[in-house]
Design a protein around this motif. Structure first.
Motif, PDB file in Angstrom:
ATOM      1  N   GLY A  93       0.785  -1.228   0.000  1.00 23.74           N
ATOM      2  CA  GLY A  93       0.000   0.000   0.000  1.00 23.74           C
ATOM      3  C   GLY A  93       0.818   1.281   0.000  1.00 23.74           C
ATOM      4  N   GLU A  94       2.149   1.180  -0.059  1.00 25.26           N
ATOM      5  CA  GLU A  94       3.001   2.367  -0.113  1.00 25.26           C
ATOM      6  C   GLU A  94       3.353   2.681  -1.569  1.00 25.26           C
ATOM      7  N   HIS A  95       3.621   3.962  -1.831  1.00 22.08           N
ATOM      8  CA  HIS A  95       3.922   4.397  -3.191  1.00 22.08           C
ATOM      9  C   HIS A  95       5.049   5.430  -3.163  1.00 22.08           C
ATOM     10  N   TYR A  96       5.831   5.437  -4.231  1.00 16.79           N
ATOM     11  CA  TYR A  96       6.866   6.451  -4.392  1.00 16.79           C
ATOM     12  C   TYR A  96       6.218   7.747  -4.857  1.00 16.79           C
ATOM     13  N   TRP A  97       6.824   8.863  -4.479  1.00 15.13           N
ATOM     14  CA  TRP A  97       6.300  10.153  -4.923  1.00 15.13           C
ATOM     15  C   TRP A  97       6.257  10.236  -6.445  1.00 15.13           C
ATOM     16  N   PHE A  98       7.289   9.726  -7.120  1.00 11.87           N
ATOM     17  CA  PHE A  98       7.323   9.828  -8.581  1.00 11.87           C
ATOM     18  C   PHE A  98       6.188   9.054  -9.231  1.00 11.87           C
ATOM     19  N   GLU A  99       5.597   8.099  -8.531  1.00 14.71           N
ATOM     20  CA  GLU A  99       4.425   7.399  -9.060  1.00 14.71           C
ATOM     21  C   GLU A  99       3.185   8.280  -8.961  1.00 14.71           C
ATOM     22  N   GLY A 102       1.749  13.746 -11.252  1.00 17.20           N
ATOM     23  CA  GLY A 102       1.094  13.677 -12.553  1.00 17.20           C
ATOM     24  C   GLY A 102      -0.191  12.880 -12.549  1.00 17.20           C
ATOM     25  N   SER A 103      -0.534  12.299 -11.411  1.00 19.82           N
ATOM     26  CA  SER A 103      -1.753  11.499 -11.321  1.00 19.82           C
ATOM     27  C   SER A 103      -2.994  12.373 -11.363  1.00 19.82           C
ATOM     28  N   SER A 104      -4.086  11.776 -11.828  1.00 22.40           N
ATOM     29  CA  SER A 104      -5.389  12.436 -11.839  1.00 22.40           C
ATOM     30  C   SER A 104      -6.074  12.184 -10.505  1.00 22.40           C
ATOM     31  N   LEU A 105      -6.708  13.221  -9.962  1.00 23.60           N
ATOM     32  CA  LEU A 105      -7.411  13.127  -8.692  1.00 23.60           C
ATOM     33  C   LEU A 105      -8.912  13.169  -8.949  1.00 23.60           C
ATOM     34  N   TYR A 106      -9.594  12.125  -8.497  1.00 27.77           N
ATOM     35  CA  TYR A 106     -11.040  12.017  -8.683  1.00 27.77           C
ATOM     36  C   TYR A 106     -11.744  11.940  -7.340  1.00 27.77           C
ATOM     37  N   GLU A 107     -12.946  12.502  -7.315  1.00 32.05           N
ATOM     38  CA  GLU A 107     -13.870  12.249  -6.216  1.00 32.05           C
ATOM     39  C   GLU A 107     -15.113  11.692  -6.878  1.00 32.05           C
ATOM     40  N   PHE A 144      -5.012  23.684  -5.375  1.00 38.33           N
ATOM     41  CA  PHE A 144      -5.292  23.521  -3.949  1.00 38.33           C
ATOM     42  C   PHE A 144      -4.400  22.443  -3.373  1.00 38.33           C
ATOM     43  N   LEU A 145      -4.252  22.471  -2.040  1.00 37.34           N
ATOM     44  CA  LEU A 145      -3.456  21.472  -1.323  1.00 37.34           C
ATOM     45  C   LEU A 145      -4.388  20.463  -0.672  1.00 37.34           C
ATOM     46  N   LEU A 146      -4.058  19.190  -0.830  1.00 38.59           N
ATOM     47  CA  LEU A 146      -4.843  18.108  -0.234  1.00 38.59           C
ATOM     48  C   LEU A 146      -3.911  17.224   0.590  1.00 38.59           C
ATOM     49  N   PRO A 147      -4.182  17.053   1.883  1.00 36.69           N
ATOM     50  CA  PRO A 147      -3.331  16.162   2.686  1.00 36.69           C
ATOM     51  C   PRO A 147      -3.398  14.727   2.158  1.00 36.69           C
ATOM     52  N   TYR A 148      -2.253  14.095   2.054  1.00 33.37           N
ATOM     53  CA  TYR A 148      -2.206  12.694   1.618  1.00 33.37           C
ATOM     54  C   TYR A 148      -2.312  11.815   2.867  1.00 33.37           C
ATOM     55  N   ILE A 149      -3.537  11.730   3.368  1.00 30.75           N
ATOM     56  CA  ILE A 149      -3.834  10.924   4.556  1.00 30.75           C
ATOM     57  C   ILE A 149      -5.100  10.115   4.276  1.00 30.75           C
ATOM     58  N   PRO A 150      -5.307   9.017   4.994  1.00 30.01           N
ATOM     59  CA  PRO A 150      -6.472   8.157   4.741  1.00 30.01           C
ATOM     60  C   PRO A 150      -7.820   8.875   4.862  1.00 30.01           C
ATOM     61  N   SER A 155      -7.779   5.593  -2.344  1.00 31.62           N
ATOM     62  CA  SER A 155      -6.978   4.605  -3.073  1.00 31.62           C
ATOM     63  C   SER A 155      -6.137   5.294  -4.138  1.00 31.62           C
ATOM     64  N   PHE A 156      -5.138   4.548  -4.595  1.00 32.50           N
ATOM     65  CA  PHE A 156      -4.279   5.015  -5.671  1.00 32.50           C
ATOM     66  C   PHE A 156      -3.959   3.841  -6.574  1.00 32.50           C
ATOM     67  N   ASP A 157      -4.140   4.022  -7.857  1.00 31.70           N
ATOM     68  CA  ASP A 157      -3.801   3.016  -8.857  1.00 31.70           C
ATOM     69  C   ASP A 157      -2.585   3.527  -9.632  1.00 31.70           C
ATOM     70  N   PRO A 158      -1.373   2.966  -9.353  1.00 32.03           N
ATOM     71  CA  PRO A 158      -0.177   3.475 -10.028  1.00 32.03           C
ATOM     72  C   PRO A 158      -0.144   3.184 -11.526  1.00 32.03           C
ATOM     73  N   VAL A 159      -0.841   2.154 -11.966  1.00 31.99           N
ATOM     74  CA  VAL A 159      -0.872   1.840 -13.392  1.00 31.99           C
ATOM     75  C   VAL A 159      -1.719   2.870 -14.138  1.00 31.99           C
ATOM     76  N   GLU A 160      -2.902   3.164 -13.606  1.00 33.11           N
ATOM     77  CA  GLU A 160      -3.798   4.150 -14.212  1.00 33.11           C
ATOM     78  C   GLU A 160      -3.414   5.584 -13.841  1.00 33.11           C
ATOM     79  N   LYS A 161      -2.510   5.728 -12.835  1.00 29.62           N
ATOM     80  CA  LYS A 161      -2.141   7.036 -12.280  1.00 29.62           C
ATOM     81  C   LYS A 161      -3.407   7.792 -11.879  1.00 29.62           C
ATOM     82  N   LYS A 162      -4.176   7.118 -11.010  1.00 30.05           N
ATOM     83  CA  LYS A 162      -5.474   7.657 -10.616  1.00 30.05           C
ATOM     84  C   LYS A 162      -5.628   7.568  -9.098  1.00 30.05           C
ATOM     85  N   LEU A 163      -5.861   8.726  -8.482  1.00 30.39           N
ATOM     86  CA  LEU A 163      -6.143   8.814  -7.049  1.00 30.39           C
ATOM     87  C   LEU A 163      -7.643   8.981  -6.855  1.00 30.39           C
TER      88      LEU A 163
END
Length: 175
Positions: A93-99, A102-107, A144-150, A155-163
């Motif tokens: 469940g951990e990810h590198y920052w470089f992953e 550039g990711s897309s953020l969805y709600e 805007f700034l969003l805290p990266y906390i649960p 979730s984050f999908d590193p293949v789709e680059k989707k948060l």
């Protein structure tokens, strides 16, 4: 093809008579600074002779006096994706920052924007998100700034680059 390099540490001032230097980490992986390891720096390759994480001191081979070591003051240390993956294994469940960059953020199904940068403030990482064009046209702030906390990041999908986030739109609207 070699991946893009990124900043992971900076060399500070000399300490003592042996040529030790203050060492300022900008990474979560101090284990990559083992004696005998060669790192890429803004002054060329440097081989680590010793590293003391408790005292934040490092010593590089061939820099055995304060005068010689001063040549390295303010040198930046870099890594790249391949080397980081090799030397810095992650847990489940951990990810590198470089992953994440550039990711897309969805709600839900709504695209809120794309992650431009990650900033660490105190013990929390914040995503700097460039707001989507559609939301900017609707009068929302450009970023805007969003805290990266649960609480916010589901979730984050590193293949789709989707948060996938919750309550992130509220933060955007309040920005």
């Amino acid at each position: 093809m070699k991946s893009e390099r990124f900043f992971i540490a900076q060399v500070g001032k000399t300490v003592g008579l042996r040529g030790d230097l203050k060492f300022h980490l900008h990474t979560d992986f101090p284990q990559q600074f083992k004696p005998g390891t060669t790192v890429e720096s803004s002054r060329g390759p440097l081989t680590i002779e010793s590293y003391d994480p408790r005292r934040n001191l490092i010593h590089f081979r061939g820099y055995d006096s304060p005068e010689k070591s001063r040549e390295l003051t303010n040198a930046k240390i870099y890594s790249d994706e391949e080397r980081t993956r090799e030397l810095c294994p992650l847990g489940e469940g951990e990810h590198y920052w470089f992953e994440i960059l550039g990711s897309s953020l969805y709600e839900g199904e709504e695209l809120l924007g794309n992650v431009r940068e990650i900033q660490r403030m105190m013990d929390t990482d914040y995503l700097l998100v460039d707001t989507s064009d559609a939301l900017k046209k609707a009068g929302m702030p450009g970023s805007f700034l969003l805290p990266y906390i649960p609480r916010y990041i589901l979730s984050f999908d590193p293949v789709e680059k989707k948060l996938i986030a919750r309550d992130a739109r509220e933060i955007l609207e309040a920005s």
